[in-house]
Design a protein around this motif. Structure first.
Motif, PDB file in Angstrom:
ATOM      1  N   ASP A   1       0.849  -1.190   0.000  1.00  0.00           N
ATOM      2  CA  ASP A   1       0.000   0.000   0.000  1.00  0.00           C
ATOM      3  C   ASP A   1       0.885   1.242   0.000  1.00  0.00           C
ATOM      4  O   ASP A   1       1.576   1.511   0.978  1.00  0.00           O
ATOM      5  N   ASP A   2       0.845   1.983  -1.084  1.00  0.00           N
ATOM      6  CA  ASP A   2       1.712   3.154  -1.226  1.00  0.00           C
ATOM      7  C   ASP A   2       1.436   4.243  -0.185  1.00  0.00           C
ATOM      8  O   ASP A   2       2.278   5.099   0.057  1.00  0.00           O
ATOM      9  N   ASP A   3       0.250   4.236   0.430  1.00  0.00           N
ATOM     10  CA  ASP A   3      -0.077   5.231   1.450  1.00  0.00           C
ATOM     11  C   ASP A   3       0.482   4.874   2.824  1.00  0.00           C
ATOM     12  O   ASP A   3       0.395   5.686   3.745  1.00  0.00           O
ATOM     13  N   HIS A   4       1.006   3.665   2.965  1.00  0.00           N
ATOM     14  CA  HIS A   4       1.491   3.212   4.273  1.00  0.00           C
ATOM     15  C   HIS A   4       2.848   2.532   4.130  1.00  0.00           C
ATOM     16  O   HIS A   4       3.029   1.375   4.504  1.00  0.00           O
ATOM     17  N   THR A   5       3.802   3.274   3.619  1.00  0.00           N
ATOM     18  CA  THR A   5       5.121   2.688   3.360  1.00  0.00           C
ATOM     19  C   THR A   5       5.886   2.384   4.648  1.00  0.00           C
ATOM     20  O   THR A   5       6.873   1.656   4.614  1.00  0.00           O
ATOM     21  N   ASP A   6       5.434   2.940   5.780  1.00  0.00           N
ATOM     22  CA  ASP A   6       6.105   2.659   7.055  1.00  0.00           C
ATOM     23  C   ASP A   6       5.609   1.355   7.686  1.00  0.00           C
ATOM     24  O   ASP A   6       6.172   0.899   8.669  1.00  0.00           O
ATOM     25  N   TRP A   7       4.540   0.779   7.142  1.00  0.00           N
ATOM     26  CA  TRP A   7       4.050  -0.507   7.631  1.00  0.00           C
ATOM     27  C   TRP A   7       4.747  -1.599   6.827  1.00  0.00           C
ATOM     28  O   TRP A   7       4.590  -1.686   5.618  1.00  0.00           O
ATOM     29  N   LEU A   8       5.502  -2.450   7.488  1.00  0.00           N
ATOM     30  CA  LEU A   8       6.117  -3.556   6.766  1.00  0.00           C
ATOM     31  C   LEU A   8       6.479  -4.672   7.719  1.00  0.00           C
ATOM     32  O   LEU A   8       6.692  -4.418   8.900  1.00  0.00           O
ATOM     33  N   PRO A   9       6.504  -5.863   7.191  1.00  0.00           N
ATOM     34  CA  PRO A   9       6.127  -6.322   5.852  1.00  0.00           C
ATOM     35  C   PRO A   9       4.614  -6.542   5.752  1.00  0.00           C
ATOM     36  O   PRO A   9       3.896  -6.389   6.733  1.00  0.00           O
TER      37      PRO A   9
ATOM     38  N   GLY B   1      -4.302  -5.916   4.071  1.00  0.00           N
ATOM     39  CA  GLY B   1      -5.640  -5.386   3.866  1.00  0.00           C
ATOM     40  C   GLY B   1      -6.568  -6.515   3.474  1.00  0.00           C
ATOM     41  O   GLY B   1      -6.154  -7.459   2.796  1.00  0.00           O
ATOM     42  N   THR B   2      -7.828  -6.408   3.904  1.00  0.00           N
ATOM     43  CA  THR B   2      -8.779  -7.476   3.590  1.00  0.00           C
ATOM     44  C   THR B   2     -10.207  -6.963   3.613  1.00  0.00           C
ATOM     45  O   THR B   2     -10.526  -5.999   4.309  1.00  0.00           O
ATOM     46  N   ASP B   3     -11.058  -7.645   2.871  1.00  0.00           N
ATOM     47  CA  ASP B   3     -12.498  -7.407   2.984  1.00  0.00           C
ATOM     48  C   ASP B   3     -13.157  -8.534   3.774  1.00  0.00           C
ATOM     49  O   ASP B   3     -14.369  -8.565   3.919  1.00  0.00           O
TER      50      ASP B   3
ATOM     51  N   ASP C   1      -6.721  -0.484  11.159  1.00  0.00           N
ATOM     52  CA  ASP C   1      -7.377   0.716  10.657  1.00  0.00           C
ATOM     53  C   ASP C   1      -8.524   0.276   9.753  1.00  0.00           C
ATOM     54  O   ASP C   1      -8.468  -0.802   9.145  1.00  0.00           O
ATOM     55  N   VAL C   2      -9.561   1.103   9.668  1.00  0.00           N
ATOM     56  CA  VAL C   2     -10.675   0.846   8.747  1.00  0.00           C
ATOM     57  C   VAL C   2     -10.771   2.060   7.825  1.00  0.00           C
ATOM     58  O   VAL C   2     -11.391   3.068   8.171  1.00  0.00           O
ATOM     59  N   PRO C   3     -10.118   1.999   6.656  1.00  0.00           N
ATOM     60  CA  PRO C   3     -10.074   3.170   5.778  1.00  0.00           C
ATOM     61  C   PRO C   3     -11.393   3.472   5.075  1.00  0.00           C
ATOM     62  O   PRO C   3     -11.618   4.606   4.644  1.00  0.00           O
ATOM     63  N   ARG C   4     -12.260   2.459   4.952  1.00  0.00           N
ATOM     64  CA  ARG C   4     -13.563   2.652   4.307  1.00  0.00           C
ATOM     65  C   ARG C   4     -14.464   1.481   4.705  1.00  0.00           C
ATOM     66  O   ARG C   4     -13.960   0.417   5.077  1.00  0.00           O
ATOM     67  N   PRO C   5     -15.760   1.674   4.614  1.00  0.00           N
ATOM     68  CA  PRO C   5     -16.666   0.568   4.967  1.00  0.00           C
ATOM     69  C   PRO C   5     -16.377  -0.673   4.115  1.00  0.00           C
ATOM     70  O   PRO C   5     -16.161  -0.578   2.907  1.00  0.00           O
ATOM     71  N   GLY C   6     -16.306  -1.819   4.779  1.00  0.00           N
ATOM     72  CA  GLY C   6     -16.108  -3.082   4.069  1.00  0.00           C
ATOM     73  C   GLY C   6     -14.663  -3.423   3.775  1.00  0.00           C
ATOM     74  O   GLY C   6     -14.393  -4.394   3.066  1.00  0.00           O
TER      75      GLY C   6
END
Length: 160
Positions: A84-92, A131-133, A147-152
């Motif tokens: 996820d390009d918005d969360h480059t500090d989260w790894l792996p 990330g998952t649905d 985190d929940v970036p959007r519903p679902g």
């Protein structure tokens, strides 16, 4: 002899690094592509196979683990630097976890994820993000919502 043969017909699945069985790369690429990438413009099985070629060792990211029963591909999961390009500090990141449709609901996905977490610990990571649905599957394995970036859709993590 007959009992052993009957047992072999119901062989347990085994988890191996894709780089150890490179002849399976195209099948793994096809499985991942058809599960996640068919609607993505420009994506192809060939491009996924090229990405999977980067998983060329057990000692560094990216890693690709696959589940086999005999010679049959059951599923795959990847451990990558970032998904996820918005969360480059989260790894792996756990990425591309898929079980072939005929083998779903048989514990293959759980076996793949648990094996991936063992590999992440071996490589000295403290957490694994994804990330998952479908959070319930992962919650059963010990993941927590990050985190929940959007519903679902959920960003989750395993604390190792």
């Amino acid at each position: 002899f007959f009992a052993r043969g009957a047992h072999n017909a119901r062989m347990e699945s085994r988890i191996v690094h894709l780089h150890a069985v490179p002849q399976r790369r195209e099948a793994v690429a096809s499985l991942i592509h058809h599960e996640f990438w068919t609607e993505v413009p420009g994506a192809s099985v060939e491009k996924m196979a090229a990405r999977l070629r980067q998983a060329s060792t057990s000692d560094a990211l990216p890693l690709c683990l696959i589940a086999l029963r005999g010679d049959e591909l059951l599923g795959a999961v990847n451990l990558v630097d970032n998904d996820d390009d918005d969360h480059t500090d989260w790894l792996p990141w756990l990425a591309g976890m898929v079980v072939a449709a005929p083998h779903r609901g048989q514990g293959v996905g759980s076996q793949l994820v648990r094996s991936l977490l063992v590999e992440a610990k071996r490589l000295r990571f403290d957490r694994v993000y994804f990330g998952t649905d479908g959070p319930r599957f992962y919650e059963r394995l010990g993941a927590v919502v990050h985190d929940v970036p959007r519903p679902g859709f959920w960003f989750m993590r395993f604390d190792l």
